[in-house]
Design a protein around this motif. Structure first.
Motif, PDB file in Angstrom:
ATOM      1  N   THR A   1      34.339  42.706  41.057  1.00 38.06           N
ATOM      2  CA  THR A   1      33.889  42.572  42.443  1.00 38.06           C
ATOM      3  C   THR A   1      34.558  43.587  43.374  1.00 38.06           C
ATOM      4  O   THR A   1      34.431  43.500  44.590  1.00 38.06           O
ATOM      5  CB  THR A   1      34.172  41.137  42.948  1.00 38.06           C
ATOM      6  OG1 THR A   1      35.546  40.800  42.710  1.00 38.06           O
ATOM      7  CG2 THR A   1      33.286  40.142  42.223  1.00 38.06           C
ATOM      8  N   GLY A   2      35.303  44.537  42.788  1.00 37.02           N
ATOM      9  CA  GLY A   2      35.859  45.636  43.571  1.00 37.02           C
ATOM     10  C   GLY A   2      36.945  45.260  44.548  1.00 37.02           C
ATOM     11  O   GLY A   2      37.116  45.918  45.582  1.00 37.02           O
ATOM     12  N   GLN A   3      37.749  44.222  44.241  1.00 30.72           N
ATOM     13  CA  GLN A   3      38.806  43.779  45.163  1.00 30.72           C
ATOM     14  C   GLN A   3      40.132  44.455  44.784  1.00 30.72           C
ATOM     15  O   GLN A   3      40.993  43.857  44.131  1.00 30.72           O
ATOM     16  CB  GLN A   3      38.933  42.262  45.109  1.00 30.72           C
ATOM     17  CG  GLN A   3      37.658  41.530  45.513  1.00 30.72           C
ATOM     18  CD  GLN A   3      37.832  40.027  45.493  1.00 30.72           C
ATOM     19  OE1 GLN A   3      38.708  39.477  46.169  1.00 30.72           O
ATOM     20  NE2 GLN A   3      37.002  39.359  44.710  1.00 30.72           N
ATOM     21  N   ALA A   4      40.303  45.696  45.176  1.00 27.88           N
ATOM     22  CA  ALA A   4      41.453  46.504  44.763  1.00 27.88           C
ATOM     23  C   ALA A   4      42.776  45.934  45.283  1.00 27.88           C
ATOM     24  O   ALA A   4      43.781  45.926  44.562  1.00 27.88           O
ATOM     25  CB  ALA A   4      41.280  47.935  45.248  1.00 27.88           C
ATOM     26  N   ALA A   5      42.812  45.475  46.517  1.00 24.70           N
ATOM     27  CA  ALA A   5      44.060  44.964  47.089  1.00 24.70           C
ATOM     28  C   ALA A   5      44.531  43.713  46.352  1.00 24.70           C
ATOM     29  O   ALA A   5      45.713  43.583  46.001  1.00 24.70           O
ATOM     30  CB  ALA A   5      43.871  44.665  48.570  1.00 24.70           C
ATOM     31  N   ALA A   6      43.599  42.783  46.109  1.00 24.09           N
ATOM     32  CA  ALA A   6      43.952  41.567  45.373  1.00 24.09           C
ATOM     33  C   ALA A   6      44.347  41.891  43.932  1.00 24.09           C
ATOM     34  O   ALA A   6      45.236  41.266  43.362  1.00 24.09           O
ATOM     35  CB  ALA A   6      42.771  40.598  45.385  1.00 24.09           C
ATOM     36  N   PHE A   7      43.695  42.884  43.358  1.00 26.36           N
ATOM     37  CA  PHE A   7      44.016  43.352  42.008  1.00 26.36           C
ATOM     38  C   PHE A   7      45.479  43.813  41.951  1.00 26.36           C
ATOM     39  O   PHE A   7      46.231  43.449  41.050  1.00 26.36           O
ATOM     40  CB  PHE A   7      43.072  44.487  41.627  1.00 26.36           C
ATOM     41  CG  PHE A   7      43.170  44.960  40.199  1.00 26.36           C
ATOM     42  CD1 PHE A   7      42.255  44.518  39.255  1.00 26.36           C
ATOM     43  CD2 PHE A   7      44.161  45.845  39.804  1.00 26.36           C
ATOM     44  CE1 PHE A   7      42.327  44.956  37.932  1.00 26.36           C
ATOM     45  CE2 PHE A   7      44.253  46.287  38.491  1.00 26.36           C
ATOM     46  CZ  PHE A   7      43.325  45.842  37.554  1.00 26.36           C
ATOM     47  N   GLY A   8      45.882  44.603  42.931  1.00 27.96           N
ATOM     48  CA  GLY A   8      47.245  45.099  42.985  1.00 27.96           C
ATOM     49  C   GLY A   8      48.265  43.987  43.157  1.00 27.96           C
ATOM     50  O   GLY A   8      49.330  44.001  42.522  1.00 27.96           O
ATOM     51  N   ARG A   9      47.955  43.010  44.023  1.00 26.54           N
ATOM     52  CA  ARG A   9      48.875  41.887  44.230  1.00 26.54           C
ATOM     53  C   ARG A   9      49.060  41.086  42.944  1.00 26.54           C
ATOM     54  O   ARG A   9      50.181  40.710  42.579  1.00 26.54           O
ATOM     55  CB  ARG A   9      48.355  40.965  45.340  1.00 26.54           C
ATOM     56  CG  ARG A   9      48.542  41.502  46.747  1.00 26.54           C
ATOM     57  CD  ARG A   9      48.350  40.404  47.774  1.00 26.54           C
ATOM     58  NE  ARG A   9      47.030  39.785  47.679  1.00 26.54           N
ATOM     59  CZ  ARG A   9      45.939  40.234  48.300  1.00 26.54           C
ATOM     60  NH1 ARG A   9      46.012  41.322  49.068  1.00 26.54           N
ATOM     61  NH2 ARG A   9      44.786  39.613  48.184  1.00 26.54           N
ATOM     62  N   GLN A  10      47.940  40.816  42.253  1.00 29.48           N
ATOM     63  CA  GLN A  10      48.011  40.052  41.014  1.00 29.48           C
ATOM     64  C   GLN A  10      48.860  40.775  39.968  1.00 29.48           C
ATOM     65  O   GLN A  10      49.691  40.172  39.284  1.00 29.48           O
ATOM     66  CB  GLN A  10      46.598  39.834  40.459  1.00 29.48           C
ATOM     67  CG  GLN A  10      46.528  38.971  39.211  1.00 29.48           C
ATOM     68  CD  GLN A  10      46.639  37.497  39.520  1.00 29.48           C
ATOM     69  OE1 GLN A  10      45.656  36.817  39.751  1.00 29.48           O
ATOM     70  NE2 GLN A  10      47.864  36.993  39.533  1.00 29.48           N
ATOM     71  N   LEU A  11      48.676  42.086  39.878  1.00 28.61           N
ATOM     72  CA  LEU A  11      49.432  42.881  38.918  1.00 28.61           C
ATOM     73  C   LEU A  11      50.928  42.848  39.239  1.00 28.61           C
ATOM     74  O   LEU A  11      51.770  42.658  38.342  1.00 28.61           O
ATOM     75  CB  LEU A  11      48.918  44.315  38.905  1.00 28.61           C
ATOM     76  CG  LEU A  11      49.654  45.302  37.998  1.00 28.61           C
ATOM     77  CD1 LEU A  11      49.646  44.825  36.553  1.00 28.61           C
ATOM     78  CD2 LEU A  11      49.045  46.690  38.117  1.00 28.61           C
TER      79      LEU A  11
END
Length: 424
Positions: free
Chosen positions: A286-296
């Motif tokens: 879904t292209g959620q880059a910011a949330a992706f980074g936080r999860q990582l």
């Protein structure tokens, strides 16, 4: 409580963590009872079966779990059914099982002489175990992709309980056959899969067709990456067995036990992966880059904290724990155990990076990263040295080099995701 709410992944890890705890305890109880019943010399081929068995599950069948979990989660994120994904996974898993079963049987003589110390009965048992591993990992992919973590954890727990039950019964009946203890190991996942399958239909609704060219080639690359990653972590005890001189048979058995002990944190990572990979896959889809980074970032902090704690434990009481688990004959110093624990920690963080690349569908990058680590591992084995130093250094250097390369690829992949982020 604030941490639990602020990191949703932790809540999802609960059932899986409990299941993995039971599986981990079951696995180590299996090894402990087996080691005490057979002694260091006869324990070595059974421990090698344990390593190959678990390595096969992770190298050959975990990629199926990962891709089913990733594809199912990505389809769910956009409202599509994942039935075609499961169908392709079952056919692919059956094919992989058949191919590697044939290879194992064709090379049975070599495996018997060079790997299993003459215990030829362990070769067909390894083949039998492939069937259960294929079924387990396919089901776990379905459970993870649909966020059915209770069912995921239940399967792990049943597997672990069965691994305890088998060797305990053998010990009670004073059985000391290598084949009997091998059978107790390989039957556990086969029975666990059969007992926990349940209803799969609601978790695999019909959806858009999936062509083989969109499923098999990426999965083959992913399998190659998994094979190379398992080479680093599982070839270490096998190398200790193969490189040991006849007069080092007992030393090899003790060192294999030490390697197994320092793999304990890898069971923890299994719980992380079950929720971490589908979560990242949904965010990437879904292209959620910011949330992706936080999860990582959250997962990296969590994994590093667990790894650091385990290294401290090994430095403080590692030799005592080894003797407690396996018996007074199993003696290893902190100079052996701590570097192995550090190597396992580096390997676990490298796995985080590899899972991130899978979520981004950067399969070739994962393959290259693990390939570099495997080459470094093999080169280090060529350096003449004492058996424990030689194999331990190879494990440490291979894990570190893989981590560096995989991290570089993750930085590139995350940048691409940021550039294509979907506006809120």
């Amino acid at each position: 409580m604030h941490l639990w709410r602020s990191v949703p992944l932790l809540g999802q890890l609960g059932p899986v963590a409990v299941g993995l705890m039971v599986l981990g305890l079951g696995s180590f109880a299996y090894l402990t009872v087996t080691g005490r019943a057979l002694g260091p010399t006869d324990f070595a081929p059974v421990a090698t079966l344990w390593v190959l068995f678990n390595g096969a599950g992770l190298a050959l069948f975990q990629p199926i779990e990962q891709e089913v979990s990733r594809a199912t989660a990505a389809r769910r994120a956009v409202g599509q059914g994942a039935g075609p994904v499961l169908l392709k996974a079952v056919v692919y898993g059956m094919t992989v099982t058949a191919v590697f079963a044939v290879l194992a049987l064709v090379t049975a003589d070599v495996l018997t002489r060079r790997v299993f110390n003459g215990a030829g009965v362990l070769v067909p048992l390894l083949v039998l175990g492939f069937v259960g591993l294929a079924a387990e990992h396919t089901l776990r992919g379905v459970f993870g992709g649909n966020e059915k973590f209770t069912r995921y954890g239940l399967q792990l727990g049943v597997d672990g309980a069965l691994r305890v039950l088998g060797p305990v019964l053998l010990a009670i009946t004073a059985t000391t056959g290598v084949g009997a203890f091998g059978l107790a190991l390989v039957l556990a996942p086969l029975l666990a899969a059969a007992l926990t399958t349940g209803r799969i239909g609601p978790l695999s609704r019909p959806g858009p067709p999936l062509a083989w060219r969109d499923f098999a080639p990426p999965l083959m690359v992913l399998t190659g990456a998994a094979l190379l990653s398992q080479l680093i972590v599982n070839a270490a005890p096998i190398a200790a067995q193969v490189l040991a001189r006849p007069d080092e048979a007992e030393t090899a058995g003790i060192f294999i036990a030490a390697l197994v002990l320092t793999r304990i944190p890898l069971f923890f990572f299994g719980a992380v992966q079950a929720a971490f990979l589908p979560a990242l896959a949904r965010l990437a889809a879904t292209g959620q880059a910011a949330a992706f980074g936080r999860q990582l970032r959250q997962v990296i902090v969590l994994v590093c904290a667990v790894a650091a704690l385990f290294i401290l434990v090994m430095a403080a009481i590692g030799p005592f724990v080894l003797r407690l688990l396996y018996g007074s004959e199993f003696v290893a110093t902190r100079a052996v155990l701590v570097p192995l624990a550090v190597a396992a920690a580096l390997y676990m963080v490298a796995q985080v990076m590899a899972q991130t690349l899978i979520a981004l569908r950067s399969y070739r990058a994962a393959l290259i990263g693990w390939g570099v680590g495997s080459v470094v591992f093999m080169l280090c084995l060529l350096v003449p040295s004492e058996l424990q130093v030689r194999v331990g250094t190879a494990f440490l250097a291979g894990s570190l080099s893989a981590l560096v390369i995989l991290t570089l690829f993750v930085r590139t992949g995350r940048q691409s995701l940021v550039e294509t982020e979907v506006p809120a």
